[in-house]
Design an enzyme around this catalytic site. Structure first.
Site, PDB file in Angstrom:
ATOM      1  N   ASP A  85      91.095 -44.711  53.773  1.00  0.00           N
ATOM      2  CA  ASP A  85      92.318 -45.047  54.519  1.00  0.00           C
ATOM      3  C   ASP A  85      92.657 -46.515  54.372  1.00  0.00           C
ATOM      4  O   ASP A  85      91.792 -47.387  54.584  1.00  0.00           O
ATOM      5  CB  ASP A  85      92.110 -44.779  56.015  1.00  0.00           C
ATOM      6  CG  ASP A  85      92.604 -43.412  56.443  1.00  0.00           C
ATOM      7  OD1 ASP A  85      93.528 -42.879  55.801  1.00  0.00           O
ATOM      8  OD2 ASP A  85      92.066 -42.877  57.423  1.00  0.00           O
ATOM      9  N   LYS A 129      94.436 -43.458  51.082  1.00  0.00           N
ATOM     10  CA  LYS A 129      95.350 -42.625  51.889  1.00  0.00           C
ATOM     11  C   LYS A 129      96.192 -43.542  52.758  1.00  0.00           C
ATOM     12  O   LYS A 129      95.704 -44.562  53.247  1.00  0.00           O
ATOM     13  CB  LYS A 129      94.557 -41.641  52.755  1.00  0.00           C
ATOM     14  CG  LYS A 129      95.426 -40.835  53.723  1.00  0.00           C
ATOM     15  CD  LYS A 129      94.704 -39.635  54.301  1.00  0.00           C
ATOM     16  CE  LYS A 129      93.834 -39.931  55.498  1.00  0.00           C
ATOM     17  NZ  LYS A 129      94.541 -40.522  56.670  1.00  0.00           N
ATOM     18  N   ASP A 147      90.078 -44.163  58.842  1.00  0.00           N
ATOM     19  CA  ASP A 147      90.116 -45.272  59.808  1.00  0.00           C
ATOM     20  C   ASP A 147      89.721 -44.768  61.202  1.00  0.00           C
ATOM     21  O   ASP A 147      89.637 -45.555  62.144  1.00  0.00           O
ATOM     22  CB  ASP A 147      91.472 -45.992  59.804  1.00  0.00           C
ATOM     23  CG  ASP A 147      92.631 -45.080  60.126  1.00  0.00           C
ATOM     24  OD1 ASP A 147      92.412 -43.874  60.342  1.00  0.00           O
ATOM     25  OD2 ASP A 147      93.776 -45.580  60.174  1.00  0.00           O
ATOM     26  N   SER A 148      89.409 -43.464  61.302  1.00  0.00           N
ATOM     27  CA  SER A 148      88.790 -42.938  62.528  1.00  0.00           C
ATOM     28  C   SER A 148      87.417 -43.592  62.736  1.00  0.00           C
ATOM     29  O   SER A 148      86.826 -43.455  63.810  1.00  0.00           O
ATOM     30  CB  SER A 148      88.654 -41.411  62.454  1.00  0.00           C
ATOM     31  OG  SER A 148      88.074 -41.021  61.225  1.00  0.00           O
ATOM     32  N   GLU A 207      98.576 -33.500  59.803  1.00  0.00           N
ATOM     33  CA  GLU A 207      97.767 -33.551  61.028  1.00  0.00           C
ATOM     34  C   GLU A 207      98.558 -33.044  62.220  1.00  0.00           C
ATOM     35  O   GLU A 207      99.677 -33.498  62.496  1.00  0.00           O
ATOM     36  CB  GLU A 207      97.294 -35.001  61.278  1.00  0.00           C
ATOM     37  CG  GLU A 207      96.460 -35.111  62.552  1.00  0.00           C
ATOM     38  CD  GLU A 207      95.639 -36.393  62.653  1.00  0.00           C
ATOM     39  OE1 GLU A 207      95.612 -37.188  61.692  1.00  0.00           O
ATOM     40  OE2 GLU A 207      95.013 -36.590  63.712  1.00  0.00           O
ATOM     41  N   GLU A 245      99.453 -43.541  55.843  1.00  0.00           N
ATOM     42  CA  GLU A 245     100.195 -42.761  56.827  1.00  0.00           C
ATOM     43  C   GLU A 245     101.688 -43.086  56.741  1.00  0.00           C
ATOM     44  O   GLU A 245     102.067 -44.249  56.799  1.00  0.00           O
ATOM     45  CB  GLU A 245      99.693 -43.079  58.245  1.00  0.00           C
ATOM     46  CG  GLU A 245      98.258 -42.649  58.472  1.00  0.00           C
ATOM     47  CD  GLU A 245      97.800 -42.890  59.912  1.00  0.00           C
ATOM     48  OE1 GLU A 245      98.614 -43.290  60.767  1.00  0.00           O
ATOM     49  OE2 GLU A 245      96.606 -42.664  60.177  1.00  0.00           O
TER      50      GLU A 245
HETATM   51  O1  KIV Z   1      91.008 -41.265  59.863  1.00  0.00           O
HETATM   52  C1  KIV Z   1      90.772 -40.053  59.743  1.00  0.00           C
HETATM   53  O2  KIV Z   1      89.660 -39.567  60.010  1.00  0.00           O
HETATM   54  C2  KIV Z   1      91.852 -39.187  59.282  1.00  0.00           C
HETATM   55  C3  KIV Z   1      91.620 -37.718  59.310  1.00  0.00           C
HETATM   56  C4  KIV Z   1      91.606 -37.227  60.699  1.00  0.00           C
HETATM   57  C5  KIV Z   1      92.580 -36.981  58.471  1.00  0.00           C
HETATM   58  O3  KIV Z   1      92.873 -39.660  58.910  1.00  0.00           O
END
Ligand code: KIV
Length: 272
Positions: A91, A121, A52-53, A190, A123
């Site tokens: 994510d 994934k 989600d980055s 992280e 969080e």
């Molecule tokens: O969203 C992302 O890129 C991440 C990584 C930094 C692990 O969660």
């Protein structure tokens, strides 16, 4: 330098586990679009995260909070179409799983069905256990994410290193073991102290993937734009830049502008 052998088999969650079992480090990177996913996959990265980055590096938002489930599915399906070998993990975005486990399951199923990705994934630890269990029970592999969890940035207030204090470190250890017990296939750690990463990674049988978490995670992940130096203002201590593509691309584009202005491009051979 090794570039991967195209005959190699598809990476699965089992492959990732085998790498940990035999003590071989796992390489992971983010990707958000088709062309970049092809490059990352061909270079031999085992795990591609559609993070989600994307909210930061693709859409220009300050945080990861604004990206939607539909936008994540768009990015993920573009990546999946470019990948022949790597395991593609996506994510679950902010707001798509924290509310209740039914919504979490619906979000995970949409990602799997509409993008063709291989895992999701999420969080958090104990707070989202019910949602993770529900998703796992539907046969969807889940990767955890502990330490600095950017979807909670407004709770933390800063992007500083997490779990330096004993109580937070102990909660992270407990959460990591809980994630393993309920069936997660791995966990991202992280921005936590290297010593804590070492302790967690050696006490878990599932692999840990670190970012800003020191050398003792079972694998490493970076945001592809940071590794390639496309983003040139983000300079955290943990980041190693392997190229300065911001400079390379700016120079190439400036060259093009020049050629257009001077009537050098297109030339005779470039015309019909
Ligand atoms: O969203 C992302 O890129 C991440 C990584 C930094 C692990 O969660």
């Amino acid at each position: 330098m090794s570039v991967h052998n195209p005959d190699i088999k598809r990476v699965t969650t089992h492959t990732i586990q085998e790498l940990k079992n035999k003590g071989e480090k796992i390489s992971a990177l983010t990707a958000y679009d088709h062309a970049m996913a092809q490059v990352v996959d061909a270079a031999g990265v085992e795990l591609i995260l559609v993070g989600d980055s994307a909210s930061n590096v693709m859409a220009g938002h300050e945080t990861t909070l604004p990206i939607t489930l539909d936008q994540m599915i768009y990015h993920a399906s573009s990546v999946v179409r470019g990948v022949k070998r790597a395991l593609v993990v996506v994510d679950l975005p902010f707001g798509s799983y924290q509310g209740n486990s039914t919504e979490a399951l619906r979000s995970a199923i949409r990602i799997m069905k509409e993008s063709g990705a291989h895992a999701v994934k999420m969080e958090g630890g104990l707070e989202i256990k019910e949602s993770i269990v529900r998703i796992l029970s539907a046969g969807v592999p889940v990767m955890g994410h502990l330490g600095l969890t950017p979807q909670s940035i407004y709770k933390f207030g800063t992007y500083a290193v997490r779990a330096k204090e004993e109580a937070e470190a102990q909660k992270l250890i407990d959460d990591a073991h809980m994630l393993q017990e309920i069936g997660c296939f791995g966990v991202v750690l992280e921005k936590i102290p290297a010593a804590l990463t070492k302790q967690v990674s050696s006490s878990l049988s599932i692999p840990t993937i670190g970012i800003g978490a020191g050398p003792d995670a079972d694998g490493q992940i970076l945001v592809i734009h940071d590794l390639l130096g496309i983003t040139n203002e983000f300079k955290p201590r943990f980041l190693r830049r392997y190229a300065d593509l911001h400079k390379v691309m700016t120079e190439a584009i400036a060259h093009y502008v020049d050629d257009v202005k001077t009537n050098d491009f297109p030339n005779e051979k470039e015309a019909y």
